[in-house]
Design an enzyme around this catalytic site. Structure first.
Site: not given
Length: 296
Positions: A53, A157-158, A206, A211-215
């Site tokens: 990260y 993860s994944n 996660w 990733g904010g796409r909802l908004f």
């Protein structure tokens, strides 16, 4: 076959704070300390990291805060991930690739310990499935680092159900960190959440806000989902963020959703979902909006 301590012993906070974007927050050390304190005050005691990260620099930023306020460490659980060799300003490789060899996993775990100024990580995850993974050898690496007191629990993860099962038969895993949101529902159908229930292991989630796409997204799916969620949220008197977290939390696998925001109000909205009882009809109304059709 090697075994770890019982995976059921792992306990994270109901909402986990994700540190993926911390390098972009531009906070001073003392501001980072205060942000951590505010998260803890809200009951968010688990912090999700990965070695890669922030171009391999995010953990060190968090660690600087822990070094400045060492009393914080005993109030939290630290999660990290490794296994991806990522081309960056810090590392030069011919291609991005995966590596779960003993030497690399050990090197990255020990670097995370140094970065975070701690002697043990509560949980370490293999970040992505490594097609060249030797499950028995990786399990031995897990067991050795656990005996040395460097890692308390291991997970992935994944990972698909078969990938999880392969490693789990050699060393008890504590969790599988998966993507799930009202815009990304593959985990509902690919068996990973079923497997979590079958084994009694709570998954980590996660990108519960996509990733904010909802908004912000204006594609047909996002517009449908946002309209439905706004209707439900208004009726329940909660924010869209709170509803998204409540939708994820409604799953019987008892997931740990991860929030990636620096906004304390965003953390508060995520935690508020713990007090929302979303009924099945509202949950399926959001599912229907996402799929664009009703249930079969």
């Amino acid at each position: 076959m090697t075994t770890a301590r019982a995976a059921s012993e792992l306990e994270l906070s109901p909402i986990v704070a994700g540190m993926w974007r911390i390098t972009g927050w531009n906070l001073s050390v003392q501001e980072r300390v205060r942000w951590i304190e505010q998260a803890l005050e809200l009951g968010i005691t688990s912090f999700d990291h990965a070695d890669i990260y922030g171009d391999y620099s995010a953990e060190a930023l968090f660690g600087e805060a822990l070094h400045a306020a060492p009393g914080l460490r005993g109030r939290m659980q630290l999660v990290s991930k490794c296994g991806i060799r990522l081309c960056s300003t810090q590392r030069t490789y011919r291609v991005n690739h995966y590596d779960t060899a003993a030497t690399y996993v050990r090197t990255q775990v020990e670097q995370s310990l140094r970065n975070l100024h701690t002697e043990q990580l509560e949980l370490v995850l293999i970040h992505r499935p490594d097609y060249l993974m030797d499950a028995a050898a990786l399990a031995e690496t897990f067991a050795t680092l656990t005996r040395e007191g460097k890692v308390a629990h291991w997970g992935v993860s994944n990972h698909s159900t078969s990938q999880f099962a392969l490693l789990h038969q050699h060393h008890a895993l504590a969790t599988n960190q998966l993507e799930l949101s009202p815009l990304q529902m593959d985990a509902l159908d690919d068996g990973t959440l079923d497997q979590a229930q079958q084994l009694g292991l709570r998954p980590m989630i996660w990108s519960p806000l996509a990733g904010g796409r909802l908004f912000s997204d204006e594609d047909e799916q996002a517009v449908r989902v946002r309209a439905e969620m706004e209707t439900v949220a208004a009726r329940l008197g909660i924010s869209l963020t709170t509803l998204a977290f409540a939708w994820v939390l409604r799953h019987p696998s008892r997931p740990y959703p991860i929030t990636g925001t620096r906004r304390v109000e965003g953390l508060r909205e995520a935690v508020a979902a713990l007090d929302v009882s979303l009924d099945a009809e509202d949950w399926y109304a959001i599912w229907t909006a996402s799929k664009g059709h009703g249930v079969p």
